[in-house]
Design a protein around this motif. Structure first.
Motif, PDB file in Angstrom:
ATOM      1  N   CYS A  25       0.841  -1.199   0.000  1.00 37.37           N
ATOM      2  CA  CYS A  25       0.000   0.000   0.000  1.00 37.37           C
ATOM      3  C   CYS A  25       0.878   1.251   0.000  1.00 37.37           C
ATOM      4  O   CYS A  25       2.004   1.244   0.492  1.00 37.37           O
ATOM      5  CB  CYS A  25      -0.897   0.010   1.227  1.00 37.37           C
ATOM      6  SG  CYS A  25      -1.707  -1.558   1.561  1.00 37.37           S
ATOM      7  N   SER A  26       0.345   2.335  -0.544  1.00 37.05           N
ATOM      8  CA  SER A  26       1.140   3.559  -0.706  1.00 37.05           C
ATOM      9  C   SER A  26       0.943   4.585   0.406  1.00 37.05           C
ATOM     10  O   SER A  26       1.555   5.649   0.374  1.00 37.05           O
ATOM     11  CB  SER A  26       0.803   4.210  -2.053  1.00 37.05           C
ATOM     12  OG  SER A  26      -0.572   4.556  -2.105  1.00 37.05           O
ATOM     13  N   ASN A  27       0.135   4.301   1.409  1.00 32.00           N
ATOM     14  CA  ASN A  27      -0.114   5.256   2.486  1.00 32.00           C
ATOM     15  C   ASN A  27       1.185   5.707   3.153  1.00 32.00           C
ATOM     16  O   ASN A  27       1.960   4.876   3.610  1.00 32.00           O
ATOM     17  CB  ASN A  27      -1.036   4.652   3.551  1.00 32.00           C
ATOM     18  CG  ASN A  27      -2.415   4.418   3.028  1.00 32.00           C
ATOM     19  OD1 ASN A  27      -2.990   5.273   2.371  1.00 32.00           O
ATOM     20  ND2 ASN A  27      -2.960   3.249   3.296  1.00 32.00           N
ATOM     21  N   ASP A  63       1.828  -1.854   4.625  1.00 28.07           N
ATOM     22  CA  ASP A  63       1.362  -0.475   4.571  1.00 28.07           C
ATOM     23  C   ASP A  63       2.285   0.387   5.429  1.00 28.07           C
ATOM     24  O   ASP A  63       3.026  -0.120   6.264  1.00 28.07           O
ATOM     25  CB  ASP A  63      -0.068  -0.372   5.088  1.00 28.07           C
ATOM     26  CG  ASP A  63      -0.785   0.876   4.598  1.00 28.07           C
ATOM     27  OD1 ASP A  63      -0.177   1.667   3.844  1.00 28.07           O
ATOM     28  OD2 ASP A  63      -1.958   1.071   4.973  1.00 28.07           O
ATOM     29  N   CYS A  87      -4.157  -2.638   3.047  1.00 25.60           N
ATOM     30  CA  CYS A  87      -4.760  -1.471   2.393  1.00 25.60           C
ATOM     31  C   CYS A  87      -6.231  -1.368   2.786  1.00 25.60           C
ATOM     32  O   CYS A  87      -6.910  -2.378   2.938  1.00 25.60           O
ATOM     33  CB  CYS A  87      -4.711  -1.583   0.863  1.00 25.60           C
ATOM     34  SG  CYS A  87      -3.072  -1.687   0.143  1.00 25.60           S
ATOM     35  N   GLU A  92      -5.306   1.974  -3.045  1.00 22.19           N
ATOM     36  CA  GLU A  92      -4.095   2.344  -2.302  1.00 22.19           C
ATOM     37  C   GLU A  92      -2.871   1.523  -2.705  1.00 22.19           C
ATOM     38  O   GLU A  92      -1.779   1.761  -2.200  1.00 22.19           O
ATOM     39  CB  GLU A  92      -4.336   2.180  -0.791  1.00 22.19           C
ATOM     40  CG  GLU A  92      -5.369   3.131  -0.242  1.00 22.19           C
ATOM     41  CD  GLU A  92      -5.645   2.907   1.241  1.00 22.19           C
ATOM     42  OE1 GLU A  92      -5.120   1.929   1.822  1.00 22.19           O
ATOM     43  OE2 GLU A  92      -6.398   3.714   1.807  1.00 22.19           O
TER      44      GLU A  92
END
Length: 101
Positions: A25-27, A63, A87, A92
């Motif tokens: 996930c890119s958070n 994440d 995610c 995401e």
């Protein structure tokens, strides 16, 4: 670790864990993370988080990956604990395009 798409050096970032490929996930992912991934995959010295349209089908393993300049491998970067539903949703998932090869 791999980038999933028609290109070897661009695509959805996946990691292999517990016998299964899953997304990252890119958070709160830092700007240096794509460059670290690209270098580790021998895809160049730079990279950026790109928009993605191809969503994964398996788990979303990681994440809040927080790489910094001191890290040379994604595996050194701190993150939330490994979890198959990391995610909040598939939008995401991290997509990376590498540059400088």
């Amino acid at each position: 670790m791999r980038l999933v798409s028609d290109s070897d050096c661009a695509g959805r970032l996946e990691v292999f864990y517990n016998g299964t490929w899953g997304s990252v996930c890119s958070n709160q992912m830092s700007g240096v993370t794509p460059a670290i991934v690209c270098k580790q995959l021998n895809c160049g010295d730079g990279g950026y988080i790109a928009g993605g349209s191809e969503y994964g089908k398996g788990p979303t393993w990681l994440d809040h990956v927080a790489c910094s300049e001191q890290h040379s491998s994604l595996w050194q970067c701190p993150s939330e604990p490994w979890n198959p539903t990391s995610c909040d949703n598939r939008a995401e998932e991290t997509h990376i395009s590498c540059t400088g090869k």
